[in-house]
Design a protein around this motif. Structure first.
Motif, PDB file in Angstrom:
ATOM      1  N   VAL A   1     -22.962  15.956 -89.062  1.00 10.27           N
ATOM      2  CA  VAL A   1     -24.004  16.438 -88.236  1.00 10.27           C
ATOM      3  C   VAL A   1     -24.898  15.263 -88.371  1.00 10.27           C
ATOM      4  O   VAL A   1     -25.694  14.849 -89.017  1.00 10.27           O
ATOM      5  N   VAL A   2     -24.952  15.369 -86.759  1.00 12.84           N
ATOM      6  CA  VAL A   2     -25.008  14.143 -85.660  1.00 12.84           C
ATOM      7  C   VAL A   2     -27.016  13.700 -86.201  1.00 12.84           C
ATOM      8  O   VAL A   2     -27.351  15.267 -85.733  1.00 12.84           O
ATOM      9  N   PRO A   3     -27.941  13.282 -87.149  1.00  9.48           N
ATOM     10  CA  PRO A   3     -29.501  13.738 -86.937  1.00  9.48           C
ATOM     11  C   PRO A   3     -29.948  13.523 -85.891  1.00  9.48           C
ATOM     12  O   PRO A   3     -29.059  12.331 -85.223  1.00  9.48           O
ATOM     13  N   ALA A   4     -31.625  13.296 -86.115  1.00  6.98           N
ATOM     14  CA  ALA A   4     -32.564  13.192 -84.946  1.00  6.98           C
ATOM     15  C   ALA A   4     -32.689  11.398 -85.667  1.00  6.98           C
ATOM     16  O   ALA A   4     -32.428  11.553 -86.556  1.00  6.98           O
TER      17      ALA A   4
ATOM     18  N   ILE B   1     -26.375   8.722 -79.237  1.00 10.19           N
ATOM     19  CA  ILE B   1     -26.982   9.815 -79.106  1.00 10.19           C
ATOM     20  C   ILE B   1     -28.058  10.067 -78.575  1.00 10.19           C
ATOM     21  O   ILE B   1     -29.512   9.720 -78.219  1.00 10.19           O
ATOM     22  N   ARG B   2     -28.016  11.572 -77.909  1.00  7.29           N
ATOM     23  CA  ARG B   2     -28.462  12.583 -76.982  1.00  7.29           C
ATOM     24  C   ARG B   2     -28.991  13.026 -77.555  1.00  7.29           C
ATOM     25  O   ARG B   2     -29.043  14.490 -78.356  1.00  7.29           O
ATOM     26  N   ALA B   3     -30.010  13.504 -76.508  1.00  3.30           N
ATOM     27  CA  ALA B   3     -30.832  14.713 -76.621  1.00  3.30           C
ATOM     28  C   ALA B   3     -29.922  16.068 -75.941  1.00  3.30           C
ATOM     29  O   ALA B   3     -29.825  15.761 -74.951  1.00  3.30           O
ATOM     30  N   GLY B   4     -30.194  17.793 -76.511  1.00  6.33           N
ATOM     31  CA  GLY B   4     -29.732  18.701 -75.217  1.00  6.33           C
ATOM     32  C   GLY B   4     -29.381  19.604 -76.790  1.00  6.33           C
ATOM     33  O   GLY B   4     -29.133  20.284 -77.753  1.00  6.33           O
ATOM     34  N   ALA B   5     -28.446  20.470 -75.854  1.00  9.27           N
ATOM     35  CA  ALA B   5     -27.973  21.693 -76.278  1.00  9.27           C
ATOM     36  C   ALA B   5     -26.577  20.698 -76.815  1.00  9.27           C
ATOM     37  O   ALA B   5     -25.691  21.194 -77.129  1.00  9.27           O
ATOM     38  N   GLY B   6     -27.040  20.000 -78.599  1.00  9.91           N
ATOM     39  CA  GLY B   6     -26.107  19.897 -78.908  1.00  9.91           C
ATOM     40  C   GLY B   6     -26.162  21.097 -80.653  1.00  9.91           C
ATOM     41  O   GLY B   6     -26.206  20.863 -81.376  1.00  9.91           O
ATOM     42  N   VAL B   7     -25.301  22.339 -80.373  1.00 11.41           N
ATOM     43  CA  VAL B   7     -25.725  23.855 -80.858  1.00 11.41           C
ATOM     44  C   VAL B   7     -23.743  23.610 -80.723  1.00 11.41           C
ATOM     45  O   VAL B   7     -23.427  24.046 -79.711  1.00 11.41           O
ATOM     46  N   ASP B   8     -23.981  24.646 -81.977  1.00 13.16           N
ATOM     47  CA  ASP B   8     -22.192  25.042 -82.187  1.00 13.16           C
ATOM     48  C   ASP B   8     -22.241  26.214 -81.752  1.00 13.16           C
ATOM     49  O   ASP B   8     -23.417  26.998 -81.499  1.00 13.16           O
TER      50      ASP B   8
ATOM     51  N   THR C   1     -16.761  10.960 -81.154  1.00 12.64           N
ATOM     52  CA  THR C   1     -17.269  10.678 -80.446  1.00 12.64           C
ATOM     53  C   THR C   1     -18.165   9.870 -79.822  1.00 12.64           C
ATOM     54  O   THR C   1     -18.538   9.513 -81.179  1.00 12.64           O
ATOM     55  N   THR C   2     -18.703   9.009 -78.911  1.00 13.25           N
ATOM     56  CA  THR C   2     -19.442   8.242 -79.420  1.00 13.25           C
ATOM     57  C   THR C   2     -20.981   8.262 -78.572  1.00 13.25           C
ATOM     58  O   THR C   2     -22.363   7.529 -78.713  1.00 13.25           O
ATOM     59  N   THR C   3     -21.113   9.189 -78.532  1.00 15.77           N
ATOM     60  CA  THR C   3     -21.922   9.934 -77.571  1.00 15.77           C
ATOM     61  C   THR C   3     -22.457  11.644 -77.885  1.00 15.77           C
ATOM     62  O   THR C   3     -22.345  12.055 -76.988  1.00 15.77           O
ATOM     63  N   PRO C   4     -22.537  11.751 -79.391  1.00 19.15           N
ATOM     64  CA  PRO C   4     -22.726  13.062 -79.267  1.00 19.15           C
ATOM     65  C   PRO C   4     -24.642  13.755 -79.123  1.00 19.15           C
ATOM     66  O   PRO C   4     -25.220  12.622 -78.836  1.00 19.15           O
ATOM     67  N   TYR C   5     -24.955  14.945 -79.280  1.00 19.79           N
ATOM     68  CA  TYR C   5     -25.992  15.047 -79.265  1.00 19.79           C
ATOM     69  C   TYR C   5     -26.661  15.251 -81.331  1.00 19.79           C
ATOM     70  O   TYR C   5     -26.299  15.276 -81.588  1.00 19.79           O
ATOM     71  N   VAL C   6     -27.967  15.597 -80.479  1.00 22.03           N
ATOM     72  CA  VAL C   6     -28.885  15.933 -81.670  1.00 22.03           C
ATOM     73  C   VAL C   6     -28.127  17.238 -82.279  1.00 22.03           C
ATOM     74  O   VAL C   6     -28.194  18.212 -81.790  1.00 22.03           O
ATOM     75  N   GLY C   7     -27.678  17.874 -83.763  1.00 27.77           N
ATOM     76  CA  GLY C   7     -26.940  18.355 -84.604  1.00 27.77           C
ATOM     77  C   GLY C   7     -25.723  19.077 -83.902  1.00 27.77           C
ATOM     78  O   GLY C   7     -25.310  19.979 -84.678  1.00 27.77           O
ATOM     79  N   GLN C   8     -25.008  17.930 -82.944  1.00 27.86           N
ATOM     80  CA  GLN C   8     -23.538  18.486 -82.677  1.00 27.86           C
ATOM     81  C   GLN C   8     -22.862  18.015 -84.263  1.00 27.86           C
ATOM     82  O   GLN C   8     -23.324  16.701 -84.676  1.00 27.86           O
ATOM     83  N   THR C   9     -21.963  18.575 -84.325  1.00 24.83           N
ATOM     84  CA  THR C   9     -20.794  18.536 -85.413  1.00 24.83           C
ATOM     85  C   THR C   9     -19.398  17.226 -85.149  1.00 24.83           C
ATOM     86  O   THR C   9     -18.843  17.422 -84.201  1.00 24.83           O
ATOM     87  N   ILE C  10     -19.925  16.723 -86.007  1.00 23.78           N
ATOM     88  CA  ILE C  10     -18.573  15.363 -85.164  1.00 23.78           C
ATOM     89  C   ILE C  10     -17.860  14.982 -86.187  1.00 23.78           C
ATOM     90  O   ILE C  10     -17.869  14.891 -87.135  1.00 23.78           O
ATOM     91  N   LYS C  11     -16.579  14.636 -85.664  1.00 20.01           N
ATOM     92  CA  LYS C  11     -15.056  14.175 -86.998  1.00 20.01           C
ATOM     93  C   LYS C  11     -15.745  12.410 -87.228  1.00 20.01           C
ATOM     94  O   LYS C  11     -15.345  11.755 -86.246  1.00 20.01           O
ATOM     95  N   VAL C  12     -15.272  11.888 -88.315  1.00 14.41           N
ATOM     96  CA  VAL C  12     -15.358  10.288 -88.920  1.00 14.41           C
ATOM     97  C   VAL C  12     -14.371  10.108 -89.653  1.00 14.41           C
ATOM     98  O   VAL C  12     -14.447  10.994 -90.305  1.00 14.41           O
ATOM     99  N   ALA C  13     -13.670   9.319 -89.215  1.00  9.96           N
ATOM    100  CA  ALA C  13     -12.381   9.107 -90.099  1.00  9.96           C
ATOM    101  C   ALA C  13     -12.667   7.392 -90.833  1.00  9.96           C
ATOM    102  O   ALA C  13     -13.329   6.848 -89.249  1.00  9.96           O
ATOM    103  N   GLY C  14     -11.355   7.416 -91.495  1.00  7.44           N
ATOM    104  CA  GLY C  14     -11.900   5.413 -91.261  1.00  7.44           C
ATOM    105  C   GLY C  14     -10.548   5.737 -92.308  1.00  7.44           C
ATOM    106  O   GLY C  14      -9.159   6.506 -92.461  1.00  7.44           O
ATOM    107  N   ALA C  15      -9.896   3.927 -91.931  1.00  4.76           N
ATOM    108  CA  ALA C  15      -8.468   3.580 -92.484  1.00  4.76           C
ATOM    109  C   ALA C  15      -9.116   2.175 -92.551  1.00  4.76           C
ATOM    110  O   ALA C  15      -9.959   1.368 -92.819  1.00  4.76           O
ATOM    111  N   ASN C  16      -8.160   2.142 -94.133  1.00  3.64           N
ATOM    112  CA  ASN C  16      -7.776   0.902 -94.835  1.00  3.64           C
ATOM    113  C   ASN C  16      -9.308   0.572 -95.528  1.00  3.64           C
ATOM    114  O   ASN C  16      -9.812  -0.839 -95.244  1.00  3.64           O
ATOM    115  N   TYR C  17      -9.929   1.098 -96.039  1.00  5.93           N
ATOM    116  CA  TYR C  17     -10.715   1.605 -97.017  1.00  5.93           C
ATOM    117  C   TYR C  17      -9.411   1.205 -98.403  1.00  5.93           C
ATOM    118  O   TYR C  17      -8.924   1.591 -97.925  1.00  5.93           O
TER     119      TYR C  17
END
Length: 202
Positions: free
Chosen positions: A108-111, A137-144, A61-77
């Protein structure tokens, strides 16, 4: 006869000179361009077919919440290397690429909130072994939700009870119960008094 030869020879020489100039001019830039071309970047390591990096980083996602766990992937490194993952300049993880130069991790997305750069920089230090994108990054209920339980409170069942599984009583119901208990108590005392008076009369 000499005049005829001169008349024919002079234009022929001029035509040959005009044709020769573009050929020389065209050859010079090509040679200079070949010398100025940047060398191709090759990933380090002794491999049969050297790999040229062309890194790409992706996020779930490109619009996560603070504290949200997101998936980050990479290719062609570059293959089999560490990749430093940062958000807004803060180190959040170190990924390790496989033999194809790919990785897939969770961070985990930091503030703080706002637009922050998600970047992945390979350990090779090559210019093509890095990539970035912008997160909002947005503020809000970014809690598991698994950590806090169902909606309505942490394990309270959402019914306003204390979480013990019992019934919930309002203030009016409690007052009625107290009044009923007082009436029963008063009635019992009255019956005891009447019974004692009857026994005394006998």
């Amino acid at each position: 006869m000499r005049r005829l030869i001169r008349f024919v020879a002079v234009p022929a020489l001029l035509l040959a000179a005009l044709l020769a100039v573009p050929a020389v001019a065209g050859a010079t830039p090509g040679a200079a361009g070949a010398r100025a071309a940047a060398p191709q970047e090759i990933c380090p390591g002794a491999v049969a077919y050297p790999m040229s990096p062309g890194a790409t980083i992706m996020s779930s996602t490109t619009t996560p919440y603070v504290g949200q766990t997101i998936k980050v992937a990479g290719a062609n490194y570059c293959p089999n290397e560490d990749v430093d993952i940062t958000i807004g300049g803060k180190h959040v993880a170190t990924a390790h690429t496989d033999g194809n130069g790919a990785f897939d991790i969770q961070v985990v997305v930091p503030a703080p909130t706002g637009q922050r750069v998600l970047a992945g920089v390979g350990a090779s230090g090559l210019n093509a072994d890095r990539d970035s994108l912008v997160l909002t990054i947005r503020a809000g209920a970014g809690v598991d939700p698994i950590a806090v339980g169902p909606a309505g409170g942490s394990g309270s069942g959402g019914g306003g009870a204390s979480g013990t599984g019992g019934l919930a009583f309002t203030g009016t119901q409690i007052a009625l119960l107290i009044a009923l208990a007082a009436a029963l108590l008063g009635g019992g005392i009255g019956l005891m008094y009447v019974g004692r008076r009857r026994s005394l009369r006998r």
